[in-house]
Design a protein around this motif. Structure first.
Motif, PDB file in Angstrom:
ATOM      1  N   HIS A   4      -6.545   6.164   7.243  1.00  0.00           N
ATOM      2  CA  HIS A   4      -6.181   4.942   7.940  1.00  0.00           C
ATOM      3  C   HIS A   4      -6.603   3.744   7.093  1.00  0.00           C
ATOM      4  O   HIS A   4      -7.786   3.556   6.813  1.00  0.00           O
ATOM      5  CB  HIS A   4      -6.852   4.879   9.320  1.00  0.00           C
ATOM      6  N   VAL A   5      -5.622   2.968   6.652  1.00  0.00           N
ATOM      7  CA  VAL A   5      -5.873   1.772   5.857  1.00  0.00           C
ATOM      8  C   VAL A   5      -5.353   0.580   6.640  1.00  0.00           C
ATOM      9  O   VAL A   5      -4.166   0.519   6.985  1.00  0.00           O
ATOM     10  CB  VAL A   5      -5.172   1.852   4.481  1.00  0.00           C
ATOM     11  N   ASP A   6      -6.231  -0.362   6.937  1.00  0.00           N
ATOM     12  CA  ASP A   6      -5.848  -1.491   7.789  1.00  0.00           C
ATOM     13  C   ASP A   6      -4.941  -2.495   7.085  1.00  0.00           C
ATOM     14  O   ASP A   6      -4.153  -3.179   7.723  1.00  0.00           O
ATOM     15  CB  ASP A   6      -7.107  -2.208   8.298  1.00  0.00           C
ATOM     16  N   ILE A   7      -5.048  -2.595   5.752  1.00  0.00           N
ATOM     17  CA  ILE A   7      -4.228  -3.557   5.014  1.00  0.00           C
ATOM     18  C   ILE A   7      -2.863  -2.933   4.726  1.00  0.00           C
ATOM     19  O   ILE A   7      -2.769  -1.950   3.967  1.00  0.00           O
ATOM     20  CB  ILE A   7      -4.914  -3.973   3.705  1.00  0.00           C
ATOM     21  N   PRO A   8      -1.781  -3.461   5.310  1.00  0.00           N
ATOM     22  CA  PRO A   8      -0.456  -2.838   5.179  1.00  0.00           C
ATOM     23  C   PRO A   8      -0.006  -2.635   3.741  1.00  0.00           C
ATOM     24  O   PRO A   8       0.576  -1.589   3.415  1.00  0.00           O
ATOM     25  CB  PRO A   8       0.466  -3.823   5.920  1.00  0.00           C
ATOM     26  N   THR A   9      -0.249  -3.610   2.852  1.00  0.00           N
ATOM     27  CA  THR A   9       0.221  -3.484   1.469  1.00  0.00           C
ATOM     28  C   THR A   9      -0.463  -2.321   0.758  1.00  0.00           C
ATOM     29  O   THR A   9       0.161  -1.611  -0.041  1.00  0.00           O
ATOM     30  CB  THR A   9      -0.016  -4.784   0.696  1.00  0.00           C
ATOM     31  N   TYR A  10      -1.761  -2.110   1.020  1.00  0.00           N
ATOM     32  CA  TYR A  10      -2.466  -0.978   0.432  1.00  0.00           C
ATOM     33  C   TYR A  10      -1.919   0.331   0.967  1.00  0.00           C
ATOM     34  O   TYR A  10      -1.710   1.285   0.219  1.00  0.00           O
ATOM     35  CB  TYR A  10      -3.962  -1.068   0.735  1.00  0.00           C
ATOM     36  N   ARG A  11      -1.687   0.372   2.272  1.00  0.00           N
ATOM     37  CA  ARG A  11      -1.189   1.591   2.903  1.00  0.00           C
ATOM     38  C   ARG A  11       0.185   1.957   2.344  1.00  0.00           C
ATOM     39  O   ARG A  11       0.463   3.127   2.065  1.00  0.00           O
ATOM     40  CB  ARG A  11      -1.119   1.407   4.417  1.00  0.00           C
ATOM     41  N   LYS A  13       1.453   1.300  -0.601  1.00  0.00           N
ATOM     42  CA  LYS A  13       1.357   1.797  -1.974  1.00  0.00           C
ATOM     43  C   LYS A  13       0.818   3.226  -2.007  1.00  0.00           C
ATOM     44  O   LYS A  13       1.320   4.074  -2.765  1.00  0.00           O
ATOM     45  CB  LYS A  13       0.467   0.865  -2.804  1.00  0.00           C
ATOM     46  N   LEU A  14      -0.190   3.493  -1.209  1.00  0.00           N
ATOM     47  CA  LEU A  14      -0.751   4.837  -1.172  1.00  0.00           C
ATOM     48  C   LEU A  14       0.263   5.847  -0.660  1.00  0.00           C
ATOM     49  O   LEU A  14       0.391   6.952  -1.201  1.00  0.00           O
ATOM     50  CB  LEU A  14      -2.006   4.854  -0.290  1.00  0.00           C
ATOM     51  N   GLU A  15       0.998   5.472   0.391  1.00  0.00           N
ATOM     52  CA  GLU A  15       1.993   6.378   0.958  1.00  0.00           C
ATOM     53  C   GLU A  15       3.169   6.588   0.011  1.00  0.00           C
ATOM     54  O   GLU A  15       3.793   7.653   0.027  1.00  0.00           O
ATOM     55  CB  GLU A  15       2.477   5.835   2.303  1.00  0.00           C
ATOM     56  N   ALA A  16       3.474   5.592  -0.813  1.00  0.00           N
ATOM     57  CA  ALA A  16       4.566   5.734  -1.776  1.00  0.00           C
ATOM     58  C   ALA A  16       4.210   6.693  -2.900  1.00  0.00           C
ATOM     59  O   ALA A  16       5.070   7.403  -3.424  1.00  0.00           O
ATOM     60  CB  ALA A  16       4.928   4.365  -2.358  1.00  0.00           C
ATOM     61  N   ALA A  17       2.929   6.748  -3.273  1.00  0.00           N
ATOM     62  CA  ALA A  17       2.509   7.568  -4.407  1.00  0.00           C
ATOM     63  C   ALA A  17       2.050   8.965  -4.010  1.00  0.00           C
ATOM     64  O   ALA A  17       2.382   9.948  -4.687  1.00  0.00           O
ATOM     65  CB  ALA A  17       1.381   6.863  -5.165  1.00  0.00           C
ATOM     66  N   TYR A  18       1.297   9.061  -2.911  1.00  0.00           N
ATOM     67  CA  TYR A  18       0.629  10.313  -2.578  1.00  0.00           C
ATOM     68  C   TYR A  18       1.112  10.905  -1.258  1.00  0.00           C
ATOM     69  O   TYR A  18       1.482  10.173  -0.342  1.00  0.00           O
ATOM     70  CB  TYR A  18      -0.886  10.102  -2.501  1.00  0.00           C
ATOM     71  N   GLU A 215      -1.323  -5.531  -8.346  1.00  0.00           N
ATOM     72  CA  GLU A 215      -1.340  -5.434  -6.893  1.00  0.00           C
ATOM     73  C   GLU A 215       0.024  -5.080  -6.298  1.00  0.00           C
ATOM     74  O   GLU A 215       0.130  -4.833  -5.101  1.00  0.00           O
ATOM     75  CB  GLU A 215      -1.834  -6.752  -6.280  1.00  0.00           C
ATOM     76  N   THR A 216       1.072  -5.073  -7.124  1.00  0.00           N
ATOM     77  CA  THR A 216       2.398  -4.728  -6.614  1.00  0.00           C
ATOM     78  C   THR A 216       2.545  -3.215  -6.502  1.00  0.00           C
ATOM     79  O   THR A 216       1.754  -2.447  -7.066  1.00  0.00           O
ATOM     80  CB  THR A 216       3.498  -5.266  -7.537  1.00  0.00           C
ATOM     81  N   LYS A 217       3.591  -2.792  -5.792  1.00  0.00           N
ATOM     82  CA  LYS A 217       3.841  -1.369  -5.643  1.00  0.00           C
ATOM     83  C   LYS A 217       4.116  -0.721  -6.992  1.00  0.00           C
ATOM     84  O   LYS A 217       3.578   0.356  -7.302  1.00  0.00           O
ATOM     85  CB  LYS A 217       5.037  -1.157  -4.699  1.00  0.00           C
ATOM     86  N   GLN A 218       4.923  -1.365  -7.840  1.00  0.00           N
ATOM     87  CA  GLN A 218       5.238  -0.812  -9.160  1.00  0.00           C
ATOM     88  C   GLN A 218       4.009  -0.786 -10.048  1.00  0.00           C
ATOM     89  O   GLN A 218       3.820   0.131 -10.843  1.00  0.00           O
ATOM     90  CB  GLN A 218       6.362  -1.618  -9.817  1.00  0.00           C
ATOM     91  N   GLY A 219       3.161  -1.801  -9.914  1.00  0.00           N
ATOM     92  CA  GLY A 219       1.929  -1.815 -10.684  1.00  0.00           C
ATOM     93  C   GLY A 219       1.023  -0.649 -10.320  1.00  0.00           C
ATOM     94  O   GLY A 219       0.429  -0.001 -11.187  1.00  0.00           O
ATOM     95  N   PHE A 220       0.918  -0.362  -9.027  1.00  0.00           N
ATOM     96  CA  PHE A 220       0.096   0.756  -8.572  1.00  0.00           C
ATOM     97  C   PHE A 220       0.675   2.084  -9.047  1.00  0.00           C
ATOM     98  O   PHE A 220      -0.054   2.970  -9.510  1.00  0.00           O
ATOM     99  CB  PHE A 220      -0.009   0.738  -7.051  1.00  0.00           C
ATOM    100  N   LEU A 221       1.991   2.248  -8.976  1.00  0.00           N
ATOM    101  CA  LEU A 221       2.626   3.485  -9.426  1.00  0.00           C
ATOM    102  C   LEU A 221       2.432   3.677 -10.928  1.00  0.00           C
ATOM    103  O   LEU A 221       2.320   4.804 -11.417  1.00  0.00           O
ATOM    104  CB  LEU A 221       4.112   3.479  -9.070  1.00  0.00           C
ATOM    105  N   GLY A 222       2.393   2.573 -11.673  1.00  0.00           N
ATOM    106  CA  GLY A 222       2.130   2.660 -13.106  1.00  0.00           C
ATOM    107  C   GLY A 222       0.733   3.201 -13.385  1.00  0.00           C
ATOM    108  O   GLY A 222       0.535   4.018 -14.292  1.00  0.00           O
TER     109      GLY A 222
END
Length: 353
Positions: A4-11, A13-18, A215-222
């Motif tokens: 459970h991650v309260d910050i939507p942007t973090y959640r 990115k995590l759900e997109a990768a893992y 901090e972007t989704k693509q940055g995290f996936l990189g």
């Protein structure tokens, strides 16, 4: 098990990768979380195993609050791991992290395509003998230098790479291929210019994203891609003060034995915030002879508490001898880590398997 991650942007990115932590337990009534007890430790026995739903929180001070914190191993696995791995507690947390970081199918497919483009082997990396990339080089700069880590020049990293590019134990010359992951855009061109006899491979798009759009989704996936590629190499040169460096090391141990890889850290030794206290055992006597008088005496079998963030580049550790109560430096090659076994309630293991 749910994250459970309260910050939507973090959640997002995590759900997109893992993949989800659990493929079956996806619908937990959030109202249950309001009354669910927090996991606590009581010696080696859980106090919350009678509850259907429990919470494991990240502690702000990263202090151990249970015997099941990282760098312990299940007592049930102690005998099985004794001859399997020389650092079983690192191996264990590595497998936990490998499970948590299971890639989404689309991300995994993109990673396999990227490996082919870069020239990585298509093997499963069970032995790491067929992979093209000999060395992995991770250079973390940007925000890490503000307050968390010391600056190291490219040449300091490459000193270790040059040593690793020598002959193997079998007497065969290794290829001078280096996968470079960094968040400093100028490092790649400088590396090619300064060390022209090495074949540097990198993902420049990931470097730019890490430097300017982390901090972007693509940055995290990189970053996710870099971590996976680094962990598929044979050797590692970097800083273990970096979360990326420590994650790479842990994942690497799940694919091979520690004595078949080389990890060169320019600053800290491996550590895990929130872990149980780290104790080591002296494997040889040490009588201080240095002129600065900052070392402590060791006797064979002494138990030493070591601060991992004080592992020096000259391979000295900083810690406290539990026998003499003296605190100071001592040679890293005169101590060894040992695993802290804890009874994991509910953990099933059949030694006949």
């Amino acid at each position: 098990m749910q994250l459970h991650v309260d910050i939507p942007t973090y959640r997002e990115k995590l759900e997109a990768a893992y993949r989800p932590l659990s493929e079956t337990c996806k619908d937990v009534d959030r109202s249950e979380l309001k009354t669910a007890p927090e996991i606590q430790g009581n010696g080696s026995h859980e106090t919350t195993n009678q509850h259907k739903t429990v919470i494991l929180k990240v502690k702000g001070k990263f202090e151990p609050f249970t015997s099941f914190a990282p760098l312990t191993i299940p007592t049930q696995l102690k005998s099985a791991l004794k001859g399997l791995h020389d650092v079983p507690h690192h191996w264990w947390i590595g497998h936990v992290l490998a499970y948590i970081t299971r890639l989404q199918p689309t991300v995994k497919s993109e990673l396999e395509s990227l490996k082919k483009k870069l020239g990585f082997s298509n093997s499963t990396f069970v032995t790491l003998t067929n992979t093209l990339i000999v060395n992995r080089l991770h250079i973390r700069r940007s925000d890490k230098l503000v307050r968390e880590a010391k600056f190291f020049a490219l040449e300091e990293y490459m000193c270790h790479v040059i040593d690793l590019a020598g002959e193997t134990q079998a007497g065969q010359s290794r290829d001078k291929n280096v996968f470079l992951a960094t968040d400093e855009p100028d490092i790649y061109s400088k590396a090619k210019l300064t060390f022209p006899f090495y074949n540097f491979l990198t993902i420049q798009q990931n470097t730019k994203l890490a430097a300017f759009n982390r901090e972007t989704k693509q940055g995290f996936l990189g970053i996710v891609q870099d971590i996976q590629l680094l962990s598929d190499c044979q050797d590692f040169v970097g800083t273990l003060s970096s979360n990326v460096g420590r994650l790479v090391y842990a994942l690497m141990l799940t694919k091979t034995r520690k004595d078949s890889i080389t990890v060169c850290t320019l600053d800290d030794d491996y550590m895990y915030y929130g872990s149980v206290p780290r104790y080591l055992e002296a494997i040889a006597d040490h009588n201080p002879t240095n002129e600065t008088n900052d070392e402590i005496q060791l006797q064979l079998g002494d138990q030493v508490y070591v601060n991992p963030s004080r592992l020096m580049c000259d391979r000295r550790c900083f810690g406290t001898n539990s026998r003499t109560r003296k605190t100071g430096y001592f040679p890293a090659d005169k101590i060894r880590e040992y695993a802290n076994p804890v009874l994991y309630q509910g953990f099933q293991w059949d030694e006949s398997d």
